[in-house]
Design an enzyme around this catalytic site. Structure first.
Site, mmCIF file in Angstrom:
data_model
loop_
_atom_site.group_PDB
_atom_site.id
_atom_site.type_symbol
_atom_site.label_atom_id
_atom_site.label_comp_id
_atom_site.label_asym_id
_atom_site.label_seq_id
_atom_site.Cartn_x
_atom_site.Cartn_y
_atom_site.Cartn_z
ATOM 1 N N ASN A 150 0.804 -1.233 0.000
ATOM 2 C CA ASN A 150 0.000 0.000 0.000
ATOM 3 C C ASN A 150 0.837 1.283 0.000
ATOM 4 O O ASN A 150 0.470 2.257 -0.644
ATOM 5 C CB ASN A 150 -1.010 -0.015 1.149
ATOM 6 N N GLY A 226 2.158 -6.042 7.185
ATOM 7 C CA GLY A 226 1.243 -6.679 6.242
ATOM 8 C C GLY A 226 -0.039 -7.074 6.950
ATOM 9 O O GLY A 226 -0.385 -6.512 7.993
ATOM 10 N N THR A 228 -2.972 -9.259 8.997
ATOM 11 C CA THR A 228 -2.965 -9.960 10.285
ATOM 12 C C THR A 228 -2.822 -11.474 10.093
ATOM 13 O O THR A 228 -2.086 -12.132 10.851
ATOM 14 C CB THR A 228 -4.239 -9.590 11.072
ATOM 15 N N ALA A 229 -3.482 -12.038 9.081
ATOM 16 C CA ALA A 229 -3.390 -13.493 8.875
ATOM 17 C C ALA A 229 -1.956 -13.880 8.517
ATOM 18 O O ALA A 229 -1.420 -14.875 9.037
ATOM 19 C CB ALA A 229 -4.350 -13.923 7.763
ATOM 20 N N THR A 230 -1.304 -13.089 7.663
ATOM 21 C CA THR A 230 0.100 -13.373 7.313
ATOM 22 C C THR A 230 0.976 -13.236 8.552
ATOM 23 O O THR A 230 1.872 -14.048 8.782
ATOM 24 C CB THR A 230 0.599 -12.400 6.218
ATOM 25 N N GLU A 248 3.631 -5.337 12.228
ATOM 26 C CA GLU A 248 2.721 -4.203 12.016
ATOM 27 C C GLU A 248 1.605 -4.708 11.118
ATOM 28 O O GLU A 248 1.828 -4.973 9.930
ATOM 29 C CB GLU A 248 3.456 -3.037 11.351
ATOM 30 N N GLU A 461 7.501 0.457 16.014
ATOM 31 C CA GLU A 461 8.541 0.992 15.137
ATOM 32 C C GLU A 461 8.716 2.470 15.486
ATOM 33 O O GLU A 461 7.997 3.006 16.307
ATOM 34 C CB GLU A 461 8.113 0.834 13.674
HETATM 35 P P1 NAD Z 1 0.204 -9.397 3.035
HETATM 36 O O1 NAD Z 1 0.205 -9.890 4.423
HETATM 37 O O2 NAD Z 1 -0.541 -10.167 2.016
HETATM 38 O O3 NAD Z 1 1.692 -9.277 2.463
HETATM 39 C C1 NAD Z 1 2.681 -8.503 3.107
HETATM 40 C C2 NAD Z 1 4.044 -9.020 2.722
HETATM 41 O O4 NAD Z 1 4.217 -10.320 3.273
HETATM 42 C C3 NAD Z 1 4.261 -9.180 1.211
HETATM 43 O O5 NAD Z 1 5.576 -8.802 0.895
HETATM 44 C C4 NAD Z 1 4.058 -10.665 1.003
HETATM 45 O O6 NAD Z 1 4.722 -11.177 -0.117
HETATM 46 C C5 NAD Z 1 4.674 -11.212 2.278
HETATM 47 N N1 NAD Z 1 4.260 -12.577 2.643
HETATM 48 C C6 NAD Z 1 3.086 -13.194 2.399
HETATM 49 N N2 NAD Z 1 3.117 -14.464 2.880
HETATM 50 C C7 NAD Z 1 4.328 -14.628 3.463
HETATM 51 C C8 NAD Z 1 4.968 -15.715 4.112
HETATM 52 N N3 NAD Z 1 4.367 -16.884 4.284
HETATM 53 N N4 NAD Z 1 6.218 -15.545 4.578
HETATM 54 C C9 NAD Z 1 6.857 -14.353 4.433
HETATM 55 N N5 NAD Z 1 6.309 -13.297 3.786
HETATM 56 C C10 NAD Z 1 5.055 -13.423 3.313
HETATM 57 O O7 NAD Z 1 -0.291 -7.885 3.125
HETATM 58 P P2 NAD Z 1 -0.623 -6.915 1.907
HETATM 59 O O8 NAD Z 1 -1.907 -7.357 1.294
HETATM 60 O O9 NAD Z 1 0.586 -6.740 1.070
HETATM 61 O O10 NAD Z 1 -0.838 -5.523 2.687
HETATM 62 C C11 NAD Z 1 -2.045 -5.111 3.218
HETATM 63 C C12 NAD Z 1 -2.084 -5.330 4.708
HETATM 64 O O11 NAD Z 1 -0.994 -4.671 5.335
HETATM 65 C C13 NAD Z 1 -3.321 -4.761 5.354
HETATM 66 O O12 NAD Z 1 -3.828 -5.695 6.272
HETATM 67 C C14 NAD Z 1 -2.818 -3.530 6.071
HETATM 68 O O13 NAD Z 1 -3.584 -3.132 7.179
HETATM 69 C C15 NAD Z 1 -1.472 -3.966 6.482
HETATM 70 N N6 NAD Z 1 -0.623 -2.818 6.772
HETATM 71 C C16 NAD Z 1 -0.294 -2.549 8.064
HETATM 72 C C17 NAD Z 1 0.479 -1.441 8.369
HETATM 73 C C18 NAD Z 1 0.875 -1.110 9.779
HETATM 74 O O14 NAD Z 1 1.780 -0.288 9.943
HETATM 75 N N7 NAD Z 1 0.278 -1.707 10.784
HETATM 76 C C19 NAD Z 1 0.922 -0.613 7.338
HETATM 77 C C20 NAD Z 1 0.547 -0.910 6.037
HETATM 78 C C21 NAD Z 1 -0.219 -2.026 5.758
#
Ligand code: NAD
Length: 481
Positions: A150, A226, A228-230, A248, A461
């Protein structure tokens, strides 16, 4: 066709197995590039390069590490236009937003932690006549940084910069959905003279290479942003290996508007906090709670200003709302709109895929969408949609607003609009979230702790918190007897 490369041991290199993924421009729906589909073998090579670079980088004076980070910041500034254009094309966000927020913030991240490096002091605990304790903070070693799509370069650099500042070497994996600016950063790091292996950038999917990074025994800490499930999956992988973890994660943030607020400011900023970056900021306020005496007035003005949220080609200066990041994400958000209807919500605005004529006719655009009459505990009000969809809900008392705001599994941020200072001080600490804004939104001071409570994350962070995360504290006790 733009073909990206990994950044490995100071050089740009193709993925070892030679596999690539398509990179799609969400504003046009068309493939415009290829991304390395790296695997565990690329991660292994990157970790080996980082391990080799670690002793010299960790031993380098903090001032020198800091100067290199500042040089990277300067190069980001000098390449603002190219980086903003790449971010816009990869993500679908308005070029104006990438130019004014994403890229300047990436430069600030490097500059902030570059200047922080020499100021990162340590503590001493003196027991007069008995002993002197002092804490040595060692870089934790080789660390993994994994970021989402994002705010691609903004969040990627937010992790990398503090790790490098304290003397860690980094293997970083940007989102496979938005890899372009991380690739451009590789070239800037080479130009800045960052020693080979200090930072390695490996492109690919989560399961394909991110997982191998989390599992690698030589990687001592993982900083992840990323979903929450990841994050839950990552924690399950990393915790038994006793790695340090910073998570995060997602949010479902409340935006609480009291009748005594500055209504004009509350509405204007709520438009931004609802729909900026197409609602794809973890800090967007998607649940708007409005005190009943001003509910109608707020709604009317909010819907009026919504009409100015011009949806269009992200390259055009008048565009306020660009494309959602991918077709899959567009369909996910549309499914939530369908759910909101099924749950009995009243649609006040939007609700449909938007068509942008010309080169963007096949793009993934969505109208900014507003519902009311949905109970606080329904799925629409509980699950993270991460798109331009918000709900309006009236409330009668401060206690009711607080209860509804806190009644989710998430706890990232909240916004409160009031002129009552006592109320602001009373309410803010009672909100179960890591960041509370009063009469503002997304105001960031990089020194402050940033992160979520509950399912929105673990750890903080920013500022000293980030520098401490990437170090291992050691206490040394010298007898004074
Ligand atoms: P995502 O969890 O799908 O992916 C995030 C990253 O994790 C990507 O680089 C992805 O390739 C990697 N990934 C996925 N599976 C993995 C695994 N098994 N092992 C290691 N890496 C893995 O998230 P997204 O769809 O890219 O982003 C959107 C999410 O991020 C939303 O839920 C949003 O709220 C969250 N987010 C949180 C913050 C915060 O600061 N809290 C900031 C921005 C986005």
């Amino acid at each position: 066709m733009l073909v990206l490369l990994n950044y490995l041991n100071g050089r740009l290199a193709p993925p070892l197995a030679g596999r690539y993924l398509d990179n799609i421009d969400p504003a046009t729906g068309r493939v415009y590039g290829q991304i390395p589909d790296s695997g565990p073998e690329d991660i292994a090579a990157a970790v080996a390069a980082a391990e080799a670079a670690l002793p010299a980088w960790a031993a380098r004076p903090a001032e020198e590490r800091g100067r290199l980070l500042e040089k990277i910041a300067d190069l980001i500034d000098q390449n603002l236009e190219a980086l903003a254009l790449a971010e816009c094309r990869d993500n679908g966000k308005p070029l104006a937003l990438a130019r004014s927020m994403d890229i300047p913030r990436a430069a600030s991240n490097f500059r902030f932690f570059g200047t922080a490096a020499p100021h990162f002091a340590t503590e001493a605990h003196v027991q007069p006549g008995l002993a002197l304790n002092y804490t040595v903070r060692h870089p934790v070693g080789v660390v993994g940084c994994i970021s989402p799509w994002n705010l691609p370069l903004y969040l990627f650099t937010w992790k990398i910069a503090p790790a490098l500042a304290v003397g860690c070497c980094v293997v970083a994996k940007p989102s496979e959905v938005t890899p372009a600016t991380a690739f451009l950063l590789s070239a800037l790091c080479i130009e800045a003279g960052l020693p080979p292996g200090v930072l390695n950038i490996v492109h690919g999917t989560g399961p394909g290479c991110g997982q191998a990074l989390v599992e690698h025994p030589a990687v001592k800490a993982i900083s992840f942003t990323g979903g929450t499930a990841t994050g839950r999956h990552l924690a399950a992988t990393a915790a038994p290996l006793f790695k340090k973890l910073s998570l995060e994660l997602g949010g479902k943030n409340p935006n609480i508007v009291f009748a005594d607020c500055d209504l004009a400011a509350a509405v204007a900023t709520s438009i931004r906090s609802s729909f900026a970056n197409q609602g794809q900021i973890c800090l967007c306020g998607s649940r708007l709670f409005i005190e009943r005496p001003i509910y109608e007035a707020f709604k009317v003005e909010f819907l009026r200003q919504l009409k100015d949220q011009t949806i269009g080609d992200p390259l055009l200066p008048e565009t306020k709302q660009g494309a959602l990041v991918s077709e899959a994400h567009l369909h996910k958000v549309l499914a939530y709109i369908e759910l909101a209807h099924k749950e009995g919500g009243t649609l006040l605005a939007g609700g449909h895929r938007a068509t942008v004529p010309g080169r963007c006719a096949e793009g993934f655009f969505l109208e900014p969408t507003v519902f009311e009459n949905l109970p606080p505990d329904c799925r629409t009000n509980q699950e993270e949609i991460f798109g331009p969809v918000v709900t309006l809900t009236p409330f009668d008392t401060e206690a009711e607003a607080l209860a509804m705001a806190n009644a989710t599994d998430y706890g990232l941020s909240a916004t409160v609009w009031t002129r009552d200072l006592a109320r602001a001080h009373r309410l803010a600490p009672a909100l179960h979230c890591g960041v509370v804004w009063v009469n503002t939104w997304l105001h960031r001071d990089l020194r402050t702790p940033f992160g979520g409570m509950k399912n929105s994350g673990v750890g903080r962070e920013g500022g000293l918190e980030a520098l401490r995360f990437f170090t291992e504290a050691q206490n040394i006790c010298i007898s004074l007897i």
